[in-house]
Write an enzyme that holds these catalytic residues in place. Structure first.
Site, PDB file in Angstrom:
ATOM      1  N   SER A   9       0.799  -1.230   0.000  1.00  0.00           N
ATOM      2  CA  SER A   9       0.000   0.000   0.000  1.00  0.00           C
ATOM      3  C   SER A   9       0.828   1.274   0.000  1.00  0.00           C
ATOM      4  O   SER A   9       0.298   2.355   0.199  1.00  0.00           O
ATOM      5  CB  SER A   9      -0.890   0.021   1.237  1.00  0.00           C
ATOM      6  OG  SER A   9      -0.064   0.040   2.384  1.00  0.00           O
ATOM      7  N   GLY A  10       2.148   1.164  -0.210  1.00  0.00           N
ATOM      8  CA  GLY A  10       2.971   2.364  -0.172  1.00  0.00           C
ATOM      9  C   GLY A  10       2.900   3.143  -1.475  1.00  0.00           C
ATOM     10  O   GLY A  10       2.040   2.898  -2.333  1.00  0.00           O
ATOM     11  N   MET A  40       4.909   6.150   3.926  1.00  0.00           N
ATOM     12  CA  MET A  40       4.227   7.137   4.781  1.00  0.00           C
ATOM     13  C   MET A  40       5.193   7.730   5.807  1.00  0.00           C
ATOM     14  O   MET A  40       4.969   8.806   6.341  1.00  0.00           O
ATOM     15  CB  MET A  40       3.060   6.469   5.512  1.00  0.00           C
ATOM     16  CG  MET A  40       1.848   6.252   4.643  1.00  0.00           C
ATOM     17  SD  MET A  40       0.911   7.801   4.494  1.00  0.00           S
ATOM     18  CE  MET A  40      -0.515   7.277   3.571  1.00  0.00           C
ATOM     19  N   ALA A  42       8.490   8.276   5.215  1.00  0.00           N
ATOM     20  CA  ALA A  42       9.662   8.923   4.611  1.00  0.00           C
ATOM     21  C   ALA A  42       9.693  10.400   4.968  1.00  0.00           C
ATOM     22  O   ALA A  42       8.727  11.123   4.749  1.00  0.00           O
ATOM     23  CB  ALA A  42       9.636   8.732   3.098  1.00  0.00           C
ATOM     24  N   GLN A  43      10.798  10.838   5.530  1.00  0.00           N
ATOM     25  CA  GLN A  43      10.927  12.246   5.951  1.00  0.00           C
ATOM     26  C   GLN A  43      11.661  13.047   4.906  1.00  0.00           C
ATOM     27  O   GLN A  43      11.168  14.035   4.391  1.00  0.00           O
ATOM     28  CB  GLN A  43      11.692  12.323   7.271  1.00  0.00           C
ATOM     29  CG  GLN A  43      10.995  11.704   8.439  1.00  0.00           C
ATOM     30  CD  GLN A  43      11.838  11.768   9.705  1.00  0.00           C
ATOM     31  OE1 GLN A  43      12.852  12.444   9.778  1.00  0.00           O
ATOM     32  NE2 GLN A  43      11.389  11.045  10.719  1.00  0.00           N
ATOM     33  N   ARG A 270      26.073   7.785   3.372  1.00  0.00           N
ATOM     34  CA  ARG A 270      25.498   7.172   4.578  1.00  0.00           C
ATOM     35  C   ARG A 270      26.302   6.007   5.138  1.00  0.00           C
ATOM     36  O   ARG A 270      26.403   5.843   6.349  1.00  0.00           O
ATOM     37  CB  ARG A 270      24.113   6.645   4.229  1.00  0.00           C
ATOM     38  CG  ARG A 270      23.061   7.549   4.702  1.00  0.00           C
ATOM     39  CD  ARG A 270      21.719   7.051   4.320  1.00  0.00           C
ATOM     40  NE  ARG A 270      20.946   8.245   4.075  1.00  0.00           N
ATOM     41  CZ  ARG A 270      19.737   8.266   3.573  1.00  0.00           C
ATOM     42  NH1 ARG A 270      19.144   7.144   3.244  1.00  0.00           N
ATOM     43  NH2 ARG A 270      19.098   9.385   3.414  1.00  0.00           N
ATOM     44  N   GLU A 352      11.133  -0.386  -2.993  1.00  0.00           N
ATOM     45  CA  GLU A 352      12.276  -0.960  -2.279  1.00  0.00           C
ATOM     46  C   GLU A 352      12.435  -2.459  -2.526  1.00  0.00           C
ATOM     47  O   GLU A 352      13.544  -2.986  -2.506  1.00  0.00           O
ATOM     48  CB  GLU A 352      12.140  -0.676  -0.773  1.00  0.00           C
ATOM     49  CG  GLU A 352      13.374  -1.076   0.008  1.00  0.00           C
ATOM     50  CD  GLU A 352      13.298  -0.717   1.483  1.00  0.00           C
ATOM     51  OE1 GLU A 352      12.434   0.098   1.856  1.00  0.00           O
ATOM     52  OE2 GLU A 352      14.104  -1.257   2.260  1.00  0.00           O
ATOM     53  N   LEU A 369      12.255   7.704  -3.127  1.00  0.00           N
ATOM     54  CA  LEU A 369      10.935   8.132  -3.607  1.00  0.00           C
ATOM     55  C   LEU A 369      11.016   8.461  -5.100  1.00  0.00           C
ATOM     56  O   LEU A 369      10.101   8.165  -5.873  1.00  0.00           O
ATOM     57  CB  LEU A 369      10.420   9.340  -2.804  1.00  0.00           C
ATOM     58  CG  LEU A 369      10.113   9.081  -1.319  1.00  0.00           C
ATOM     59  CD1 LEU A 369       9.622  10.372  -0.645  1.00  0.00           C
ATOM     60  CD2 LEU A 369       9.086   7.982  -1.106  1.00  0.00           C
TER      61      LEU A 369
HETATM   62  C1  SIN Z   1      16.304  10.907   5.561  1.00  0.00           C
HETATM   63  O1  SIN Z   1      15.423  11.755   5.638  1.00  0.00           O
HETATM   64  O2  SIN Z   1      17.378  11.000   6.140  1.00  0.00           O
HETATM   65  C2  SIN Z   1      16.038   9.652   4.789  1.00  0.00           C
HETATM   66  C3  SIN Z   1      15.814   9.910   3.381  1.00  0.00           C
HETATM   67  C4  SIN Z   1      16.160   8.705   2.597  1.00  0.00           C
HETATM   68  O3  SIN Z   1      16.101   7.592   3.103  1.00  0.00           O
HETATM   69  O4  SIN Z   1      16.588   8.880   1.457  1.00  0.00           O
END
Ligand code: SIN
Length: 495
Positions: A9-10, A40, A42-43, A270, A352, A369
């Site tokens: 459902s994403g 939902m 994801a920031q 990261r 994903e 996204l």
């Molecule tokens: C984040 O807001 O740090 C994560 C964004 C992402 O996973 O690309």
């Protein structure tokens, strides 16, 4: 009319549905409710070349460099060039991204980007706003089956013709279709400290593995450097956008973790930042995000600040947010081409769960996204143009069902073992032990009469753990997010 079944459902499922709507019959089956997905949560926003001072080559190079050139270059080019077109289409439909006072899009910076190109919606609520918006666009065109756990395929005449699932009353049901889109997300719940929603248990990958579908890059898991770390409080992501706005990673004495470690400092890729934070924690230091130089923190990050306030984190006084790294995203998964097609006819994978090769060995921030937007559209177009193919590829081995019973470990023990073995730093001898331990159980195929959805979920977790462990063993050199120590006595060091 073609009948399309989407699992998940994403945003990935919703985007495919958006481009298919009114042309086919669409059903979305999802394990939780419409709101239950990683999308939902994801920031960080969407990375996209939308500023006239930015350019495609720069975004392509940043993606390749973060992915340590393990990426599929064609996928990267498609992602970077097609993604902005889809964003423009959604904006034309009414999607609102954050703008400055003059009404121009605001661009943020995140790790390993050489240009501020991240757009957001509602500050740190991008995923919620975007997924909710697209779900709104498809609301009259889709039948939803919520709280339904898909777990196996129906195969007739060597062709996938349906999905078996447990409905909300735990009854086994079958839904038939012409095409199936796996959009069920990654594997986050295999780890004890994660940003992922509780429904994310590798189900789509396990379903694909059980019919011999091709998977790739399963060794590459992304651990986000900064999840809120407070005893007995559910962790949440503290977005990389916070570092993009000026926050620094520090220890309890105020030493900067990233000082002198990488030319991009706190905004290094990261995998590199996570390893350094991991090393600091291993030395017994505590790690914080120092937000003293972030202007308008509450305004820019309303979700994060509300959560910190809810748990009485004294960041308003000392400007410090306690963090540690956690499982965030899987770069590998079900192998697809540029149209989301998998190795099995009439099965597609998007989001994903899919491995388009765009992320390489380490995903660039806010490209996930974007990947959904670009490849979701491509998958929908491919289905619309496709002449339905009749059978599963000949090489496919079909082994979904067995008369044998499942023999499964305790779920907590599985998660504890995986978390300590397949995390940021991996040791070959420990992975060998994990594989040996898993070989004592039976989870490869689903018993014909299995009636417990929780047992199947655990079998899926075991299967993806086994696949990741074997993929990690097969990669004898560290690359991107896969950091492996081969000898028993070698010590981990980021230097
Ligand atoms: C984040 O807001 O740090 C994560 C964004 C992402 O996973 O690309």
């Amino acid at each position: 009319m073609k009948k399309i079944i989407i699992i998940g459902s994403g945003l990935a499922g919703a985007m495919v549905a958006y481009y298919l709507k009114n042309q086919v019959e669409i059903t979305i089956i999802t394990k939780g409710s419409k709101e239950d997905s990683n999308s939902m949560r994801a920031q960080g926003g969407v990375a996209a070349v939308l500023d006239s001072k930015d350019n495609f080559n720069s975004h392509i190079n940043d993606t390749l460099s973060a992915g340590v050139n393990h990426n599929n270059r064609l996928s990267v080019e498609y992602l970077v060039k097609e993604g902005p077109e889809v964003i423009k289409e959604l904006m034309a439909q009414g999607m609102q991204f954050d703008c400055d006072e003059s009404g121009n899009l605001e661009f943020g910076l995140e790790g390993a980007h050489s240009f501020p190109r991240i757009i957001h919606a509602g500050g740190d609520c991008t995923g919620k706003k975007l997924t909710g918006f697209v779900q709104g666009l498809i609301k009259n065109s889709v039948e939803w089956i919520e709280f339904a756990q898909a777990y196996d395929w129906v195969i007739e005449n060597n062709c996938v013709t349906g999905v078996r699932y447990f409905d909300r009353n735990q009854e086994v049901k079958i839904i038939q279709g012409d095409y199936f889109i796996i959009a069920s997300g990654g594997i986050g719940q295999l780890f004890d400290f994660t940003t992922n929603h509780q429904t994310i248990t590798g189900d789509g990958i396990a379903m694909m593995a059980r019919i011999g579908g091709k998977l790739s890059d399963m060794a590459f898991l992304q651990f986000h450097p900064s999840l809120l770390s407070i005893d007995d409080v559910q962790p949440i992501l503290i977005s990389e956008a916070v570092r993009g706005a000026g926050a620094k990673l520090i220890d309890e004495s105020g030493n900067q973790i990233m000082k002198g470690q990488h030319p991009l400092g706190d905004l290094a890729p990261r995998d590199i930042v996570s390893r350094l934070v991991f090393e600091a924690l291993k030395q017994g230091r505590k790690v914080f995000l120092d937000i003293s130089s972030v202007e308008n923190f509450q305004l820019k990050f309303p979700f994060i600040s509300n959560y910190l306030d809810k748990w009485d984190v004294p960041y308003r006084k000392d400007s410090k947010i306690p963090i540690r790294p956690g499982m965030h995203f899987m770069m590998g998964g079900i192998e697809t081409d540029l149209n989301g097609r998998t190795s099995i006819n009439n099965l597609y994978a998007v989001g994903e769960v899919a491995c388009t090769g765009a992320h390489g060995a380490n995903r660039l921030a806010s490209n996930s996204l974007l990947e959904i937007l670009a490849f979701g559209k491509a998958a929908a177009n491919s289905i619309l143009q496709d002449e339905k193919q009749a059978s599963i590829n000949k090489s496919t081995s079909i082994m979904t069902r067995t008369p044998n019973q499942l023999i499964l470990p305790n779920r907590q023990e599985l998660i504890a073992r995986v978390s300590s073995t397949l995390g940021i730093v991996r040791r070959k001898p420990e992975i060998d032990v994990l594989v040996e331990w898993l070989s004592g159980f039976q989870f490869q195929s689903i018993p014909i009469d299995e009636s417990c959805s929780k047992k199947i979920e655990l079998a899926n977790l075991c299967l993806v753990a086994d696949l990741i462990a074997r993929a990690a063993l097969a990669r004898k050199e560290s690359l991107g997010a896969h950091y492996i120590i081969l000898e028993e006595n070698n010590e981990f060091s980021c230097k």
